[in-house]
Design a protein around this motif. Structure first.
Motif, PDB file in Angstrom:
ATOM      1  N   UNK A   1       0.832  -1.207   0.000  1.00 46.77           N
ATOM      2  CA  UNK A   1       0.000   0.000   0.000  1.00 46.77           C
ATOM      3  C   UNK A   1       0.866   1.255   0.000  1.00 46.77           C
ATOM      4  N   UNK A   2       1.889   1.264   0.870  1.00 44.01           N
ATOM      5  CA  UNK A   2       2.762   2.435   0.956  1.00 44.01           C
ATOM      6  C   UNK A   2       3.501   2.646  -0.356  1.00 44.01           C
ATOM      7  N   UNK A   3       3.949   1.556  -0.965  1.00 47.11           N
ATOM      8  CA  UNK A   3       4.634   1.693  -2.247  1.00 47.11           C
ATOM      9  C   UNK A   3       3.741   2.289  -3.310  1.00 47.11           C
ATOM     10  N   UNK A   4       2.481   1.895  -3.323  1.00 45.92           N
ATOM     11  CA  UNK A   4       1.546   2.437  -4.313  1.00 45.92           C
ATOM     12  C   UNK A   4       1.313   3.929  -4.089  1.00 45.92           C
TER      13      UNK A   4
ATOM     14  N   UNK B   1       3.308   5.924  -2.427  1.00 43.00           N
ATOM     15  CA  UNK B   1       4.559   6.644  -2.619  1.00 43.00           C
ATOM     16  C   UNK B   1       4.780   6.964  -4.096  1.00 43.00           C
ATOM     17  N   UNK B   2       4.441   5.990  -4.943  1.00 42.91           N
ATOM     18  CA  UNK B   2       4.560   6.227  -6.386  1.00 42.91           C
ATOM     19  C   UNK B   2       3.643   7.378  -6.812  1.00 42.91           C
TER      20      UNK B   2
ATOM     21  N   UNK C   1       1.327  15.575   2.228  1.00 41.71           N
ATOM     22  CA  UNK C   1       0.750  14.228   2.143  1.00 41.71           C
ATOM     23  C   UNK C   1       1.842  13.165   2.076  1.00 41.71           C
ATOM     24  N   UNK C   2       2.862  13.454   1.298  1.00 43.66           N
ATOM     25  CA  UNK C   2       3.968  12.513   1.154  1.00 43.66           C
ATOM     26  C   UNK C   2       4.679  12.304   2.501  1.00 43.66           C
ATOM     27  N   UNK C   3       4.882  13.408   3.227  1.00 40.13           N
ATOM     28  CA  UNK C   3       5.555  13.322   4.531  1.00 40.13           C
ATOM     29  C   UNK C   3       4.708  12.537   5.525  1.00 40.13           C
TER      30      UNK C   3
ATOM     31  N   UNK D   1      14.716  12.552   4.575  1.00 43.30           N
ATOM     32  CA  UNK D   1      15.010  12.763   3.152  1.00 43.30           C
ATOM     33  C   UNK D   1      13.880  13.529   2.463  1.00 43.30           C
ATOM     34  N   UNK D   2      12.635  13.132   2.738  1.00 45.00           N
ATOM     35  CA  UNK D   2      11.503  13.821   2.114  1.00 45.00           C
ATOM     36  C   UNK D   2      11.401  15.253   2.624  1.00 45.00           C
ATOM     37  N   UNK D   3      11.622  15.459   3.920  1.00 50.21           N
ATOM     38  CA  UNK D   3      11.608  16.829   4.456  1.00 50.21           C
ATOM     39  C   UNK D   3      12.658  17.703   3.775  1.00 50.21           C
ATOM     40  N   UNK D   4      13.867  17.168   3.622  1.00 53.66           N
ATOM     41  CA  UNK D   4      14.938  17.947   3.000  1.00 53.66           C
ATOM     42  C   UNK D   4      14.602  18.268   1.542  1.00 53.66           C
ATOM     43  N   UNK D   5      14.049  17.317   0.845  1.00 44.49           N
ATOM     44  CA  UNK D   5      13.649  17.583  -0.542  1.00 44.49           C
ATOM     45  C   UNK D   5      12.540  18.623  -0.602  1.00 44.49           C
TER      46      UNK D   5
END
Length: 572
Positions: free
Chosen positions: A186-189, A191-192, A210-212, A226-230
């Motif tokens: 589910x998370x992979x879907x 995340x994509x 939402x991604x975070x 990593x997502x926060x930094x991006x």
């Protein structure tokens, strides 16, 4: 009905529902009458007539409840079948299935859900239906069936409307399934999906949020950081607050995550520091970030660092919120001299801010520094521009009254009247004169020891109050004659005050000046300047105006006579 003409009443209801079949209230009243009479068959017949007109869901629900009241379960089932056929919506099917489930008909409830899933898989509210279907299977301990429903729904429901479905499915798998594999899938879907969104529009900060949240639900610290930094690397393109408001919350969430979840205080301090360096303080700033950084240092018991942050905030980007919070901290610590310094800087930054002046004076009052408080008030009212001067003057006057400085209060009222002759100022001045000198119980006991002196004091108060009202009335009569309503309100207050004085008051003094209300009409101008309508308004006629009216009428008659004579001469 009151006259027991039941048939006539039925005739009236029949005509009503025939002529106005879409007015539900008529049907409800008609059926209620039949139920009160005990004519259940007639009520059922009325319901059938109503259902033929295809009413909304409330009408069908009423019909079903009617049958259930009389224990007609099969009839209610039949009506439900017609109901879902007439209104094939997720909520109607869910209601039908719950009804069957309540009476123990599990298979019939499942068939209702299955029919709904076939018919409404593409409906915009299909998510609600599938969630209810899956929860039904869970309650029946049909775990595989529930999983199949969830998977079917995830394939059919659009991703933008499947948030609740994903959440329910995740909770389901945590309870019944192999958590690791299902969560990863589910998370992979998702995340994509989010990767695609942020790639297409990296400045869409809602997608980053939402991604975070997705990564935080998984709990992998490295991926979260990593997502926060991006996300924070996508700086808004323009130095305008409307672009920065959502962006700055990325930093706030990042700092809160490091402090509360990751428990890494050094990284938290680093996040706050980077954010404060990044913000273009010359064009815009965010008081919230300065305050949150300072509060973080306070929680770490590092007052020196907190003071340094707040001092930098005042130096680089002073704001009212920063001053207030900084002063609140120092006041809590008992650093009154530092509070004075901060108030002086606050006032220097915003000299028109009455709040700053009043809070500064309030500090001095709490410290019993009355002379300093008075000086602050004097400096405040001397400012050329203030945002709420009336509040400041009221505070100053109340301060002098509380200190029993009656002479200073009178002088202050006179100075205020030099600036404004507002009605409220006059009334407040008169109220003060009427109550000035009324001390506590001890002082009043002393006054009562000498009754003559006490009476003289009361008479003097009444006289001074009347003098203020006289001055106010004379001002509105001569200097502002157009403010008739204010003059009438002044007289009303004056009359109430005279009544409150009792035998010392002079009601006739005010009644002689009282106006008479008159309804008048005036033209209502339009955009082109013409007057096509008139409006009524209340006017006031005062006795002095009535006394001048005869002379005005004589002058008007003379003018008309002269005009007629001039016109006659021109004709000759």
């Amino acid at each position: 009905m009151r006259n027991r003409f039941v048939d006539h009443a039925r005739n009236v209801w029949d005509r009503a529902v025939s002529l106005l079949p879409w007015v539900d209230q008529l049907w409800y009243k008609y059926i209620h009458m039949e139920e009160v009479l005990g004519a259940v068959a007639n009520a059922r017949q009325v319901f059938e007539l109503w259902m033929a007109w295809r009413p909304d869901t409330a009408g069908w629900n009423s019909h079903i409840k009617f049958e259930l009241r009389y224990g007609e379960i099969e009839r209610a089932c039949a009506i439900y079948e017609r109901f879902v056929a007439e209104h094939p919506r997720p909520d109607t099917f869910i209601r039908y299935a719950k009804f069957e489930m309540k009476r123990g008909e599990v298979e019939r409830a499942r068939r209702a859900y299955e029919r709904a899933a076939d018919l409404l898989a593409d409906d915009e509210d299909a998510e609600v239906l599938f969630v209810a279907f899956a929860e039904f299977e869970e309650r029946c301990w049909e775990v595989e069936s529930a999983r199949a429903v969830y998977k079917y729904a995830l394939d059919r429901v659009p991703k933008c409307r499947a948030e609740e479905l994903y959440r329910k499915f995740l909770a389901f798998e945590k309870q019944f399934g192999d958590r690791g594999g299902i969560e990863d899938a589910i998370v992979g879907k998702r995340r994509f999906q989010y990767e695609d969104e942020v790639r297409n529009n990296p400045l869409n900060y809602d997608s980053w949020f939402d991604y975070i949240r997705l990564e935080e639900s998984v709990g992998n610290k490295d991926r979260i950081r990593e997502v926060y930094e991006r996300a924070i690397a996508n700086i808004p393109p323009a130095e305008e607050k409307c672009y920065w408001q959502r962006y700055i919350y990325l930093w706030i969430n990042y700092a809160l995550y490091e402090e509360l979840d990751a428990k890494d205080m050094e990284r938290t301090r680093e996040v706050y520091s980077k954010c404060l360096k990044l913000i273009p303080h010359k064009k815009l700033t965010f008081s919230k970030m300065w305050l949150m950084a300072a509060q973080f240092e306070i929680r770490q018991k590092n007052l020196k660092a907190a003071r340094r942050i707040l001092g930098n905030a005042i130096g680089m980007a002073p704001r009212g919120k920063i001053f207030k919070k900084y002063i609140e901290i120092e006041l809590y610590l008992g650093n009154f001299e530092h509070c004075r310094t901060l108030y002086e800087k606050y006032i220097e930054w915003s000299p028109a801010n009455c709040y700053a002046w009043m809070k500064y004076a309030e500090l001095e009052k709490k410290l019993s520094e009355n002379d300093r408080a008075r000086s602050i008030y004097e400096l405040a009212i001397a400012q050329s521009a203030l945002d709420t001067p009336e509040v400041l003057w009221k505070e100053y006057l109340q301060f002098e009254i509380d200190k029993n400085e009656l002479h200073r209060t009178c002088e202050l009222y006179e100075r205020l009247l030099d600036r404004t002759k507002h009605l409220k100022v006059w009334i407040s001045y008169a109220e003060f004169e009427a109550s000035a000198g009324l001390g506590g119980e001890d002082s009043q006991n002393e006054e009562f020891k000498n009754e003559v002196s006490y009476q003289e004091q009361q008479i003097e108060k009444v006289r001074r109050c009347q003098a203020v009202f006289e001055r106010a009335f004379e001002y509105f009569r001569t200097s502002a004659p157009e403010l008739k309503e204010e003059r009438a309100m002044l007289l009303e207050e004056w009359l109430n005050k005279e009544v409150s004085f009792g035998h010392l008051g002079d009601v006739t003094l005010v009644q002689k000046k009282a106006p008479r209300k008159v309804k008048r009409k005036r033209p209502v101008p339009t955009e082109d300047g013409s007057t096509v309508a008139y409006e009524e308004y209340i006017d006031y006629t005062f006795p002095d105006e009535v006394a001048m009216a005869p002379n005005l009428k004589i002058l008007e008659a003379a003018y008309k006579w002269k005009k007629q004579k001039t016109d006659h001469t021109d004709d000759d």
